[in-house]
Design a protein around this motif. Sequence first.
Motif, short mmCIF file in Angstrom:
data_model
loop_
_atom_site.label_atom_id
_atom_site.label_comp_id
_atom_site.label_asym_id
_atom_site.label_seq_id
_atom_site.Cartn_x
_atom_site.Cartn_y
_atom_site.Cartn_z
N ALA A 77 0.84 -1.20 0.00
CA ALA A 77 0.00 0.00 0.00
C ALA A 77 0.87 1.24 0.00
O ALA A 77 2.01 1.22 0.47
CB ALA A 77 -0.91 0.00 1.23
N VAL A 78 0.33 2.32 -0.55
CA VAL A 78 0.99 3.61 -0.54
C VAL A 78 0.02 4.59 0.10
O VAL A 78 -1.14 4.67 -0.30
CB VAL A 78 1.36 4.07 -1.96
N GLU A 79 0.49 5.30 1.08
CA GLU A 79 -0.31 6.36 1.71
C GLU A 79 0.48 7.65 1.61
O GLU A 79 1.70 7.65 1.51
CB GLU A 79 -0.60 6.02 3.17
N ASP A 80 -0.24 8.76 1.65
CA ASP A 80 0.44 10.06 1.50
C ASP A 80 1.34 10.37 2.67
O ASP A 80 2.49 10.74 2.48
CB ASP A 80 -0.58 11.18 1.32
N VAL A 81 0.83 10.29 3.88
CA VAL A 81 1.62 10.63 5.07
C VAL A 81 1.39 9.57 6.15
O VAL A 81 0.35 8.93 6.19
CB VAL A 81 1.25 12.02 5.63
N PRO A 82 2.36 9.40 7.06
CA PRO A 82 2.17 8.45 8.15
C PRO A 82 1.15 8.98 9.15
O PRO A 82 0.93 10.19 9.24
CB PRO A 82 3.56 8.33 8.78
N PRO A 83 0.53 8.09 9.91
CA PRO A 83 -0.42 8.55 10.92
C PRO A 83 0.29 9.33 12.02
O PRO A 83 1.49 9.18 12.24
CB PRO A 83 -1.03 7.25 11.46
N SER A 84 -0.47 10.14 12.71
CA SER A 84 0.14 10.98 13.75
C SER A 84 0.36 10.22 15.06
O SER A 84 0.97 10.75 15.97
CB SER A 84 -0.75 12.19 14.02
N ASP A 85 -0.11 9.00 15.14
CA ASP A 85 0.10 8.19 16.35
C ASP A 85 0.96 6.97 16.05
O ASP A 85 0.46 5.90 15.77
CB ASP A 85 -1.25 7.77 16.95
N PRO A 86 2.29 7.12 16.09
CA PRO A 86 3.16 5.99 15.76
C PRO A 86 3.08 4.91 16.83
O PRO A 86 2.68 5.15 17.97
CB PRO A 86 4.56 6.62 15.71
N ALA A 87 3.47 3.72 16.44
CA ALA A 87 3.52 2.60 17.39
C ALA A 87 4.62 2.87 18.42
O ALA A 87 5.56 3.61 18.15
CB ALA A 87 3.79 1.31 16.63
N PRO A 88 4.54 2.26 19.60
CA PRO A 88 5.53 2.51 20.65
C PRO A 88 6.97 2.20 20.25
O PRO A 88 7.88 2.86 20.70
CB PRO A 88 5.08 1.61 21.80
N TRP A 89 7.17 1.23 19.39
CA TRP A 89 8.54 0.86 19.01
C TRP A 89 9.07 1.74 17.87
O TRP A 89 10.23 1.66 17.53
CB TRP A 89 8.61 -0.60 18.60
N GLU A 90 8.23 2.58 17.30
CA GLU A 90 8.65 3.48 16.22
C GLU A 90 8.95 4.85 16.81
O GLU A 90 8.12 5.74 16.84
CB GLU A 90 7.54 3.59 15.17
N SER A 91 10.16 5.01 17.28
CA SER A 91 10.52 6.28 17.89
C SER A 91 11.55 7.01 17.05
O SER A 91 12.38 6.39 16.39
CB SER A 91 11.07 6.04 19.30
N GLY A 92 11.49 8.31 17.09
CA GLY A 92 12.48 9.14 16.41
C GLY A 92 12.30 9.18 14.91
O GLY A 92 12.16 8.16 14.25
N GLY A 93 12.29 10.37 14.36
CA GLY A 93 12.24 10.55 12.92
C GLY A 93 10.87 10.33 12.32
O GLY A 93 9.93 9.89 12.97
N VAL A 94 10.80 10.62 11.05
CA VAL A 94 9.56 10.47 10.30
C VAL A 94 9.58 9.11 9.63
O VAL A 94 10.59 8.69 9.06
CB VAL A 94 9.44 11.58 9.24
N LEU A 95 8.47 8.42 9.68
CA LEU A 95 8.36 7.10 9.05
C LEU A 95 8.34 7.23 7.54
O LEU A 95 7.64 8.08 7.00
CB LEU A 95 7.08 6.41 9.49
#
Length: 157
Positions: A77-95
């Motif tokens: 899948a391709v989405e325009d932008v990542p969601p504003s609520d990242p998962a707990p293990w996804e820290s730092g930076g833009v996905l």
Amino acid sequence: MSSSDLSPAGGDRHVETAPAPEARRRRDRRGRGIRGPLLPPGSPGYRTRAERFDDLVLDALARVERSWPAVGGTELAVEDVPPSDPAPWESGGVLLGRLFPAESGQPARIVVYRRPVESRSLDGEDLAVLVHDVVVEQVAHLLARTPEEIDPGFGRR
């Protein structure tokens, strides 16, 4: 009563009438003609940036699938932008991408975020390389391997 009946002294003066409503709708307000696409539908410039990005993502996954057939059942899948609520293990930076593992009969899903990837690339060639690297990273997470095992050229371009 016709337009000639309205002319003075019964002369053959021609009276212009307004165009029919359907003719007015097909023309722009300044009377320059029908507006249409600048490029023919078959030309490469006709496709939008999002459509070209989708093609890059599909090409990247196809290249990985040739070496790793186990990836074949994975949804992409391709989405325009990542969601504003990242998962707990996804820290730092833009996905740039995310892997949703297979669960309860649903196949695994790889999502690539178009706008962050586009903003980090310099040109079309750099965009293709970055998209490929994002897909390779997500496939590596899916298969519990390093990205270098999936693609020996990972990160060197």
